[in-house]
Design a protein around this motif. Structure first.
Motif, short mmCIF file in Angstrom:
data_model
loop_
_atom_site.label_atom_id
_atom_site.label_comp_id
_atom_site.label_asym_id
_atom_site.label_seq_id
_atom_site.Cartn_x
_atom_site.Cartn_y
_atom_site.Cartn_z
N VAL A 107 -11.66 -0.90 -0.56
CA VAL A 107 -11.05 0.02 -1.52
C VAL A 107 -11.82 1.34 -1.56
N LEU A 165 0.82 -1.20 0.00
CA LEU A 165 0.00 0.00 0.00
C LEU A 165 0.86 1.26 0.00
N LEU A 190 -11.02 3.42 1.39
CA LEU A 190 -9.73 4.07 1.18
C LEU A 190 -9.90 5.36 0.37
N VAL A 225 -5.11 -4.49 0.21
CA VAL A 225 -6.30 -3.79 0.69
C VAL A 225 -7.45 -4.78 0.85
#
Length: 201
Positions: free
Chosen positions: A111, A67, A114, A99
């Motif tokens: 995701v 990441l 995020l 993720v």
């Protein structure tokens, strides 16, 4: 196109700016600002960054990069575009193992979390085409739209609109999908259209 690619051998290279993260970020910022000045809607893709992965039209792409690599590289153009006022972000079908190792990014709540939290994006999130091989390999087709809504997408792209639309309606009728989530998605789309002057405030 926010994807960072400097290797001509990458599938995405010909569709990218072809420069590093900083240069791509500057390019994206310039393009988004001009599009806004011209009253055009800008969509940033393919979040969280395509990398050197294979073509998801024809196969499953597994991205095992850490990441930190996304944060230092791929996120830079997306952040530039978001800060410049892009109204939408298209999420890729790559499986980002660090993720969510189980789902393509477009179908992954992690995701989308995020995108919303780390990149502070409050605009329209959308999928890539839900009948690409990277998705049909994970689902039976009809379920793809329902998973995409559950993941946090506001708009769904599909070359098989009838099947996907029917799946969402059925999931709403059964209670599998919540009306409030559909309303929240619709409001984001309406706000984007208002911002573009397509509908009156």
């Amino acid at each position: 196109m926010c994807d960072v690619s400097t290797d001509p051998g990458d599938f995405i290279n010909a569709r990218s700016f072809g420069q590093g993260a900083a240069e791509t970020g500057d390019y994206v910022k310039t393009v988004v600002r001009q599009m806004r000045a011209d009253n055009m809607g800008a969509v940033l893709k393919h979040f969280p960054g395509y990398g050197s992965n294979i073509d998801t039209h024809t196969g499953i792409a597994i991205d095992e990069r850490p990441l930190a690599g996304f944060r230092d590289g791929d996120f830079v153009p997306f952040t530039s575009g978001i800060q410049a006022g892009a109204g939408a972000v298209l999420v890729c079908h790559n499986v980002i193992t660090n993720v969510d190792p189980d789902l393509p990014a477009s179908l992954s709540p992690a995701v989308h979390e995020l995108l919303r939290r780390e990149l502070a994006f409050d605009g329209v999130a959308m999928t890539d085409d839900l009948i690409m091989d990277a998705i049909t390999a994970y689902t039976d087709g009809a379920d793809a739209a329902v998973l995409a809504v559950k993941a946090g997408n506001d708009m769904l792209i599909s070359s098989d609109f009838v099947t996907q639309y029917g799946a969402v309606l059925a999931a709403l009728s059964s209670g599998e999908l919540d009306q409030s989530q559909i309303r929240a998605a619709a409001l984001r789309v309406i706000r984007w259209k208002m911002d573009l002057g397509l509908i009156e405030a």
